[in-house]
Design an enzyme around this catalytic site. Structure first.
Site, short mmCIF file in Angstrom:
data_model
loop_
_atom_site.label_atom_id
_atom_site.label_comp_id
_atom_site.label_asym_id
_atom_site.label_seq_id
_atom_site.Cartn_x
_atom_site.Cartn_y
_atom_site.Cartn_z
N THR A 57 0.47 -0.68 0.40
CA THR A 57 -0.24 -0.06 -0.22
C THR A 57 0.89 1.13 -0.23
OG1 THR A 57 -1.63 -1.36 1.74
CG2 THR A 57 -2.34 0.85 1.12
N TRP A 59 3.34 3.14 -1.53
CA TRP A 59 3.73 3.30 -2.55
C TRP A 59 2.39 4.41 -2.83
CZ3 TRP A 59 3.84 1.34 -8.24
CH2 TRP A 59 5.24 2.14 -9.27
N HIS A 115 -6.06 -3.09 4.40
CA HIS A 115 -5.89 -4.79 3.87
C HIS A 115 -7.53 -5.30 3.90
CE1 HIS A 115 -1.92 -3.74 2.79
NE2 HIS A 115 -1.68 -4.14 4.37
N ARG A 137 -1.54 -6.29 -7.60
CA ARG A 137 -0.24 -6.73 -7.89
C ARG A 137 -0.17 -8.16 -8.85
NH1 ARG A 137 5.12 -6.07 -4.36
NH2 ARG A 137 6.30 -6.49 -6.14
N VAL A 238 13.88 6.67 -4.52
CA VAL A 238 13.84 7.83 -3.44
C VAL A 238 12.68 7.74 -1.96
CG1 VAL A 238 12.83 10.19 -2.95
CG2 VAL A 238 13.80 9.65 -5.69
N PHE A 262 12.32 -3.13 4.44
CA PHE A 262 10.99 -3.17 4.12
C PHE A 262 11.01 -2.63 2.40
CE2 PHE A 262 7.26 -0.61 3.70
CZ PHE A 262 6.72 -1.51 4.17
#
Length: 302
Positions: A57, A59, A115, A137, A238, A262
């Site tokens: 989640t 991003w 979730h 995904r 980044v 992570f």
């Protein structure tokens, strides 16, 4: 849950490697199941934005936060991701704050995270017609990602060996339930509600195109300069160095980045580094059976 509260958890090892318990046939941590009535009765608001995924989640949370703050980096560094966007079902023992506590204290408009599979979303989200962004995904990369996440995160069950976890994932005996049911359930709901259904692989392939979809969905406009800034600062490279997004502010008793970071790889197709030929063949057969009849399709590499 504040960072200070998270840091206090390392004194309470009994909270880590939590027990699990099913809620309506879906595996959850026991703390979530014990608080299920409160979660189910959570009161959404019409101007809430919910970001939903079976995993991965962060991003999307960062993209949305930068859109909402017109690309202002300083504002987006105001707090950790988990404090900016409450994880509504995540429950911890008192006196620690749960995702619900954080959400209920937050002024509107709120951006929230879940979730939960679609059938377990608190009904107030549908009643209030809140906007929802769902990101799906492909199964193989999800499996690899969640395996490594479960190895380093002491607040979810240990995944066991790679071979064991492949079977666990296929059987849907993971937290928040079967990946197959999760992605299909939200896919079927997308035309009946205000749901923007995105694919992780599409976002990787062309972030500008997908961020434009998010902008349109949120009824927001930004300049090309701000859009470029959002694309740059929400790139994997980044974000991996951003302590407000990469969860490195948590103590190692909660997330041990020496086991696995992570933010690990973030590229579609990483599953090829883990699946044996036999595992891949077996997985494909099982996948075909479980996804039969669905119009939902995924790319497993770019």
């Amino acid at each position: 849950m504040s960072l200070e509260e998270m840091k206090d958890l390392h004194l309470e090892e009994k909270y880590l490697q939590p027990e699990t318990k099913e809620v309506n046939g879906i595996l959850m941590t026991k703390m979530i199941s014990d608080n299920w009535d409160k979660i189910w009765n959570f009161q959404a608001k019409p101007d809430d934005l919910l970001i939903a995924t079976s995993q991965s989640t962060t991003w999307t949370q960062e993209i949305v936060d930068m859109i909402q703050n017109d690309g202002d980096l300083q504002k987006c560094q105001r707090a950790n991701t988990f404090d900016r966007h409450p994880f509504i079902e995540w429950a911890l023992p008192p006196p620690l704050s749960s995702g619900l506590d954080l959400a209920n204290k937050m002024p509107s408009p709120r951006t929230l995270k879940t979730h939960l599979p679609v059938q377990m979303l608190p009904p107030s989200f549908w009643k209030e017609n809140a906007k929802i962004i769902y990101v799906a995904r492909n199964a193989k990369d999800c499996l690899v990602s969640y395996y490594h996440f479960s190895r380093m995160n002491k607040m979810v069950p240990d995944p066991g060996s790679w071979e064991e976890y492949v079977e666990t994932f296929k059987a849907g005996k993971v937290l928040w339930g079967s990946w197959y049911d999760h992605v299909k359930g939200w896919w079927h709901a997308k035309d009946q509600h205000r749901i923007l259904y995105l694919f992780y692989e599409d976002m990787k392939e062309d972030p500008r195109r997908e961020i434009r979809k998010i902008l349109k969905f949120l009824e927001k406009e930004v300049s090309e300069e701000v859009l470029d800034k959002i694309i740059h600062h929400t790139s994997f490279e980044v974000m991996k160095e951003n302590p407000m997004a990469n969860y490195t502010t948590l103590p190692t008793s909660i997330m041990d980045h020496s086991i696995s970071p992570f933010m690990r790889r973030g590229m579609p197709g990483d599953w090829k580094n883990y699946f044996t030929v036999a595992q891949n063949e077996d997985f494909d057969k099982d996948y075909k059976r479980k996804m039969a009849g669905s119009t939902l399709t995924f790319r497993t590499a770019l």
